[in-house]
Motif scaffolding. Sequence first.
Motif, short mmCIF file in Angstrom:
data_model
loop_
_atom_site.label_atom_id
_atom_site.label_comp_id
_atom_site.label_asym_id
_atom_site.label_seq_id
_atom_site.Cartn_x
_atom_site.Cartn_y
_atom_site.Cartn_z
N UNK A 87 0.86 -1.17 0.00
CA UNK A 87 0.00 0.00 0.00
C UNK A 87 0.90 1.23 0.00
N UNK A 88 0.82 2.00 -1.08
CA UNK A 88 1.66 3.18 -1.24
C UNK A 88 1.12 4.34 -0.39
N UNK A 89 1.93 5.39 -0.23
CA UNK A 89 1.53 6.54 0.59
C UNK A 89 0.24 7.19 0.10
N UNK A 90 0.03 7.17 -1.22
CA UNK A 90 -1.17 7.80 -1.78
C UNK A 90 -2.38 6.86 -1.81
N UNK A 91 -2.23 5.67 -1.23
CA UNK A 91 -3.34 4.72 -1.15
C UNK A 91 -3.39 3.70 -2.27
N UNK A 92 -2.58 3.88 -3.31
CA UNK A 92 -2.55 2.89 -4.39
C UNK A 92 -2.02 1.57 -3.86
N UNK A 93 -2.44 0.50 -4.49
CA UNK A 93 -1.98 -0.83 -4.10
C UNK A 93 -1.30 -1.46 -5.31
N UNK A 94 -0.16 -2.10 -5.04
CA UNK A 94 0.54 -2.79 -6.13
C UNK A 94 1.27 -3.99 -5.54
N UNK B 224 -1.80 -7.15 3.18
CA UNK B 224 -1.34 -5.84 2.74
C UNK B 224 -0.35 -5.28 3.76
N UNK B 225 0.65 -4.58 3.23
CA UNK B 225 1.62 -3.91 4.11
C UNK B 225 1.90 -2.52 3.55
N UNK B 226 2.15 -1.57 4.43
CA UNK B 226 2.49 -0.22 3.95
C UNK B 226 3.89 -0.21 3.34
N UNK B 227 4.07 0.60 2.32
CA UNK B 227 5.38 0.68 1.67
C UNK B 227 6.45 1.16 2.65
N UNK B 228 6.03 1.91 3.65
CA UNK B 228 7.00 2.41 4.64
C UNK B 228 7.68 1.26 5.39
N UNK C 23 18.53 7.35 2.75
CA UNK C 23 17.76 8.19 3.68
C UNK C 23 17.43 9.53 3.06
N UNK C 24 18.36 10.08 2.29
CA UNK C 24 18.12 11.40 1.70
C UNK C 24 16.98 11.39 0.69
N UNK C 25 16.69 10.23 0.13
CA UNK C 25 15.57 10.10 -0.80
C UNK C 25 14.32 9.62 -0.06
N UNK C 26 14.49 8.69 0.87
CA UNK C 26 13.38 8.04 1.55
C UNK C 26 12.69 8.95 2.55
N UNK C 27 13.47 9.66 3.36
CA UNK C 27 12.89 10.54 4.37
C UNK C 27 12.68 11.93 3.80
N UNK C 28 11.59 12.56 4.16
CA UNK C 28 11.32 13.91 3.64
C UNK C 28 12.06 14.99 4.45
N UNK C 29 13.37 15.05 4.33
CA UNK C 29 14.13 16.08 5.03
C UNK C 29 13.69 17.45 4.50
N UNK C 30 13.39 18.36 5.43
CA UNK C 30 12.95 19.69 5.02
C UNK C 30 14.12 20.59 4.67
#
Length: 154
Positions: A52-59, A102-106, A128-135
């Motif tokens: 389950x992707x962050x936007x709710x899509x499933x693949x 189902x599992x979350x992509x996270x 981490x620089x891609x995976x985490x949303x560093x501000x």
Amino acid sequence: MRCPFCSQIEDKVVDTRPSDNDNVIRRRRECAGCGRRFTTYERIDEVLPVVVKKDGRREPFDRLKVVSGLRKACTKRPVPVEELERIVDRIERELEESNEKEIPSSRIGDAVMAALRDTDDVAYVRFASVYWPFRDLGELQAEIKNLVERRSKR
């Protein structure tokens, strides 16, 4: 098996042997039509949970996506491909054993992060620089500082 050279369907198996720690069967085949040889690999078709992707899509779980992400993170790093395969094998096994539909992509991302943290610091920071949303750069620096502190405690 369809011949990749002439598309003939009939062939004969010339050689069979286990591969990849007995998880895969490697077969050498000879086409009955053109006589050329080709190799096929046979693996158990495992039932993995849907991601389950962050936007709710499933693949469906895609092993190649995980391998690709690991390879990008480990580019020009002294991490053998075999180690990347072991990491993905471990993640796949954990997903299978969870028996969840189902599992979350996270959860996959967290498992990759944990494996890279123990494998290679630079690859860990890259992922981490891609995976985490560093501000901002400060957050990234804080994570690097935490990584260095964890390393010095070992």
